[in-house]
Design an enzyme around this catalytic site. Structure first.
Site, PDB file in Angstrom:
ATOM      1  N   HIS A  62       0.852  -1.180   0.000  1.00  0.00           N
ATOM      2  CA  HIS A  62       0.000   0.000   0.000  1.00  0.00           C
ATOM      3  C   HIS A  62       0.895   1.239   0.000  1.00  0.00           C
ATOM      4  O   HIS A  62       2.103   1.150   0.153  1.00  0.00           O
ATOM      5  CB  HIS A  62      -0.852   0.052   1.265  1.00  0.00           C
ATOM      6  CG  HIS A  62      -1.730  -1.132   1.475  1.00  0.00           C
ATOM      7  ND1 HIS A  62      -3.067  -1.009   1.715  1.00  0.00           N
ATOM      8  CD2 HIS A  62      -1.483  -2.467   1.508  1.00  0.00           C
ATOM      9  CE1 HIS A  62      -3.609  -2.207   1.871  1.00  0.00           C
ATOM     10  NE2 HIS A  62      -2.661  -3.108   1.763  1.00  0.00           N
ATOM     11  N   GLU A  84       3.663  -0.601   3.757  1.00  0.00           N
ATOM     12  CA  GLU A  84       3.241   0.742   3.359  1.00  0.00           C
ATOM     13  C   GLU A  84       4.466   1.420   2.761  1.00  0.00           C
ATOM     14  O   GLU A  84       5.433   1.700   3.458  1.00  0.00           O
ATOM     15  CB  GLU A  84       2.724   1.537   4.562  1.00  0.00           C
ATOM     16  CG  GLU A  84       1.459   0.992   5.177  1.00  0.00           C
ATOM     17  CD  GLU A  84       0.195   1.336   4.404  1.00  0.00           C
ATOM     18  OE1 GLU A  84       0.267   2.106   3.424  1.00  0.00           O
ATOM     19  OE2 GLU A  84      -0.875   0.815   4.792  1.00  0.00           O
TER      20      GLU A  84
END
Length: 150
Positions: free
Chosen positions: A33, A107
Site C-alpha cells: 500500500h 506501506e
C-alpha cells in the site's frame, strides 16, 4: 468500499478463494500500500492481539528494514495496530488466520510530504529499494524453510 459484510464483494471473495486454494503451499503473503514507510505484521484489528508466531514473522521484517535503512530509508516495523492504527479486514490478517506463516502489509514511501501522490521521479528509487528489501526478506524466509536432514 468496505462491503456490507466479510467477503460480500467479488474482489475480496477472489482473494479469499485463491488464498484458500493455495494456503498449504504458501509461505508468504504480502500486500503493498501507500503510504507510510511501514512493514507490518498481523493482527491489526486491535492493540492487544498478535499472531502466535510474531517473533518468527518479525525476523525477516527486521532484516528487510535493516536493508532499507542501509539504503537511506527508515521503516517502522511491528504490529499493524501499534505501528499505524487499528483496522479490521486486512488481507494479511486473513492470510495469517488461515495459516500462512509470513503475512505482511508494506506501506511504501513516503511519510507524508507527498502522501499518495509520490512524484514520478521518486518511483524508480522506491521500486529498487523495495526490490532489494524483498530479496533480503525472501532470502531469509527461504533459508529458514529449507528441508532439514534428519
Amino acid at each position: 468500499f468496505r462491503g456490507s459484510s466479510a467477503f460480500s464483494e467479488p474482489e475480496t471473495r477472489a482473494v479469499r478463494d485463491k488464498l484458500l486454494a493455495i494456503r498449504l503451499r504458501t509461505i508468504s503473503f504480502i500486500t503493498m500500500h501507500s503510504y507510510g514507510q511501514d512493514w507490518m505484521v498481523p493482527y491489526g484489528y486491535a492493540y492487544n492481539v498478535s499472531v502466535d508466531n510474531y517473533a518468527q514473522m518479525m525476523r525477516p521484517v527486521q532484516a528487510a528494514a535493516d536493508k532499507l535503512k542501509s539504503l537511506g530509508r527508515n521503516y517502522d516495523i511491528g504490529n499493524s495496530a501499534v505501528v499505524t492504527y487499528p483496522a479490521a479486514g486486512a488481507s494479511d490478517d486473513y492470510a495469517a488466520s488461515i495459516g500462512v506463516p509470513y503475512a505482511h502489509t508494506i506501506e511504501l514511501p513516503d511519510t507524508g510530504q507527498y502522501g499518495f501522490l509520490l512524484p514520478q521521479s521518486e518511483i524508480p528509487r522506491v521500486g529498487l529499494e523495495t526490490l532489494e528489501a524483498l530479496k533480503v526478506y525472501l532470502g531469509y524466509i527461504a533459508a529458514a524453510n529449507q528441508p532439514r536432514d534428519e
